[in-house]
Design an enzyme around this catalytic site. Structure first.
Site, short mmCIF file in Angstrom:
data_model
loop_
_atom_site.label_atom_id
_atom_site.label_comp_id
_atom_site.label_asym_id
_atom_site.label_seq_id
_atom_site.Cartn_x
_atom_site.Cartn_y
_atom_site.Cartn_z
N LYS B 92 0.71 -1.26 -0.06
CA LYS B 92 0.25 0.02 -0.14
C LYS B 92 0.80 1.38 0.10
O LYS B 92 0.42 2.32 -0.47
CB LYS B 92 -0.99 0.03 1.20
N GLU B 114 -9.57 5.98 3.13
CA GLU B 114 -10.38 4.97 3.58
C GLU B 114 -9.54 3.58 3.73
O GLU B 114 -8.49 3.47 3.17
CB GLU B 114 -11.49 4.57 2.54
N SER B 381 1.70 -9.50 -0.60
CA SER B 381 1.40 -8.19 -0.68
C SER B 381 1.78 -7.55 0.87
O SER B 381 1.64 -6.29 0.86
CB SER B 381 0.35 -7.82 -1.25
#
Lengths: 276, 400
Positions: B92, B114, B381
């Site tokens: 991210k 969010e 990830s």
């Protein structure tokens, strides 16, 4: 001439402003909606905006989101909403009804099937909140082909080019969102709204209704001085929320609330631009 | 290949994508698109981004040969792209670093985001702290409950975490609330969307910022192995880590790709979060894409053990890649993901997040069907520290 155009032209000829209340269909219960629609007409509504409940109303504030949740709790579907309009039409053939909602529930039923069913039920216009003018070429022609007016939003952030493009796609009236924010937000700056309306009027003869941030008679009157129509939504929906468990009182409460705004709007019936 | 140039000027990937938002958001989205189009080719901006990715994020992340999993699974050589080793512990941050730089160049002083699992919220709070920007993170109230360590991390980083009580109290509702904040505070606020969904240009720019993952794999694979992988596997919620790995490979048709959705209790139970596997095209959160909705078009509640995959939509580019058949979209259940979580932890000494545990679970099925000289890359990830409470609870273990 469409029902919306006829009503708005007649008002204009008499120097009056349109009062356009919004409620969410199915709130607090689907059985009450048609009665509330008639009550709003009795309270002085010229056009009715009926919200189609959606699970993810991202352009609306918490008040209307909760109204959607109440309506969805009772399973209010798009087809139910159209049927409510058909029921309303049995006793009222003159007041225009605009459905306001989001694209996904409409597409789930098929745009063409929806437009045909809505027209047959007596719906006059459709405002799809999440369809801006860029995506309209795939949607508006279908609605128009069925004789439905396509109402579009305009915002304080709409550029001159966008205003022109939107005015080109729109019919019935334009809905000017008076502030940056979601439905039910605070403070309304009448001065900046007036300036923007002048900008819009330079590009179109369509009537302009102003909504977002109109909560009482005073703000309705202030907007009536500068706009062709006043949209009242969250203020009415808040009333429904407050009295959701005593729904038999709601028709009279909403009628009275709207009648106050009606009186305030009619007091400013002759605007400066006609007087000058 | 023609699809490498997507989206088109209106933000469409074939019939998907676009900009389905109220008029109020059209100008800020246009301004964002214009700013991005100008800055993405700006040498100084690229250099600043590359420097942040190297020195702050810690890129490149290793392409790790998982020899023991390879041996255990039998078949293809398994490599893990170690996005879990990035600063903040997931892919991210690649996107938040990029978008925060955009925010800085646009003169915005406040960041909103969010978050589902909390990884994107942590990454946003992190970069906001570093740049001295105010940060508000919207998080579904249910997710606040199941991801409490990340909530605390965000607070430590100075962010306000707002639990969202509306709707299903998960990621989709957090996204609604963030959009509402943005439309209200658009003058000073930059909205960092965490996945490749939302209105154009977000699916494009989030993809571009994450594509560093796939570009590195191209280089690393060439350097280490002298050739490109045979197959790529990544989990898909909104789909940002998957698109980041896949995108640079899209034109190379010899590379097979697998996007793994959250099958929850099983697709047949209806309790899942797999719109590509079991949904249909619709419009949600500003774009046309595969979604999970009922016959009336109301968005369905989703279920996944992984908060980061618990979303009823998916990035529009994935919808397009599904329709043209370039990527195979599959699903694995909560139980399969959980088993893969334990296996990776025990066998490789790497605790994966529950999200990439889905990718591992599918890789376990895929590897034995491939030859021993084949190369299979799994996007790891994120790391699983945030999930240990969820897992302990599910397995009836008390940590307090």
């Amino acid at each position: 001439m469409t029902r919306i155009k006829a009503v708005l032209q007649a008002l204009k000829a008499n120097g009056r402003k349109a009062l356009i209340p919004y409620i969410t269909a199915g709130d607090p219960h689907p059985d009450h909606t048609v009665g509330l629609m008639h009550a709003l007409v009795k309270g002085g509504a010229d056009v009715l905006e009926l919200g189609v409940p959606f699970s993810d109303p991202m352009a609306d504030g918490p008040t209307i989101q909760l109204a959607c949740e109440r309506a969805l709790l009772h399973g209010t579907s798009l087809w139910n909403v159209v049927e409510m309009v058909a029921e309303f039409r049995k006793r009222d053939t003159t007041t225009p009804v605009v459905l306001m909602g989001y694209l996904n529930p409409i597409e789930a039923r098929g745009l063409d099937a929806f437009a045909a069913y809505a027209k047959a039920a007596g719906v006059d216009g459709v405002l799809i909140v999440d369809v801006a003018v860029e995506e309209a070429p795939e949607i508006a022609p279908c609605l128009r082909a069925h004789g439905l007016d396509c109402i579009f939003l305009l915002a304080p952030t709409s550029s001159a080019e966008r205003i022109a493009a939107i005015a080109h796609e729109a019919s019935g009236y334009l809905y000017y969102v008076s502030l940056k924010g979601v439905t039910g937000a605070a403070t309304l700056d009448v001065g900046s709204v007036a300036a923007k309306l002048d900008e819009i009027r330079a590009q179109t003869d369509l009537p302009i209704a102003v909504g977002f941030g109109i909560r009482d008679a005073a703000s309705a009157a202030a907007v009536a001085r500068i706009a062709d129509g006043v949209v009242v939504g969250s203020a009415l929906v808040s009333q429904i929320e407050k009295h959701q468990n005593e729904a038999q009182k709601l028709p009279e409460l909403l009628r009275a609330q709207l009648a106050e705004m009606r009186a305030a709007i009619d007091d400013v019936a002759v605007p400066e631009r006609l007087a000058s | 290949m023609i699809y490498e140039n997507l989206p088109d000027a209106r933000g469409h990937f074939g019939p998907y994508g676009g900009r389905f938002v109220a008029e109020t958001l059209m100008l800020p989205l246009q301004q964002l698109e214009d700013a991005y189009n100008q800055l993405k080719n700006d040498a100084a901006f690229r250099a600043e981004l590359d420097r942040d990715l190297a020195l702050y994020v810690g890129r490149p992340s290793p392409l790790y040969p998982a020899e023991r999993l390879t041996k255990k699974w039998g078949g293809a050589q398994v490599f893990l792209k170690r996005e879990d080793l990035n600063h903040t512990g997931a892919h991210k941050i690649n996107n938040t670093v990029g978008q925060a730089l955009l925010a800085k160049h646009l003169g915005k002083t406040r960041i909103i985001a969010e978050t589902g699992a909390g990884q994107h919220g942590v990454a946003s709070a992190t970069i906001a702290a570093r740049l001295g920007l105010k940060c508000v993170v919207y998080m579904g109230a249910d997710d606040v409950q199941r991801q409490s360590p990340n909530v605390y991390r965000m607070k430590l980083l100075g962010a306000d975490v707002v639990p969202v009580q509306s709707g299903t109290r998960t990621l989709k509702d957090a996204l609604n609330e963030a959009l509402r904040d943005w439309v209200t505070n658009v003058d000073d606020t930059f909205y960092i969307i965490g996945t490749v969904a939302g209105p154009h240009p977000y699916p494009m720019l989030v993809r571009d910022f994450n594509a560093v993952v796939g570009r590195e794999v191209i280089t690393q694979s060439q350097d280490m192995l002298g050739r490109q992988p045979d197959a790529l596997v990544a989990c898909v919620g909104g789909g940002s880590n998957a698109i980041g790995l896949f995108h640079p490979f899209i034109g190379n048709e010899t590379v097979k790709m697998y996007g793994v959705e959250a099958g929850g209790d099983g697709i047949e139970t209806g309790r899942h979060a797999a719109p590509l596997s079991a949904g249909a095209p619709g419009v949600l959160h500003g774009n046309r894409t595969y979604i999970m909705a009922d016959a009336n078009g109301q968005i369905s509640a989703t279920h996944s053990i992984s908060a980061g995959l618990d979303y009823p939509g998916v990035g529009p580019e994935h919808s397009w890649l599904k329709d043209i058949g370039r990527v195979n979209y599959v699903s694995v259940t909560d139980d399969e993901a959980l088993a893969a979580f334990h296996e990776c932890t025990r066998v490789e000494g790497i605790i994966p997040a529950l999200e990439p545990s889905h990718a591992l679970a599918y890789a376990k099925k895929l590897a034995p069907t491939m030859s021993r000289d084949a190369i299979l890359v799994v996007n790891l990830s994120g790391r699983g520290d945030k999930d240990i409470f969820t897992i302990a609870k599910r397995e009836g273990i008390s940590l307090t």
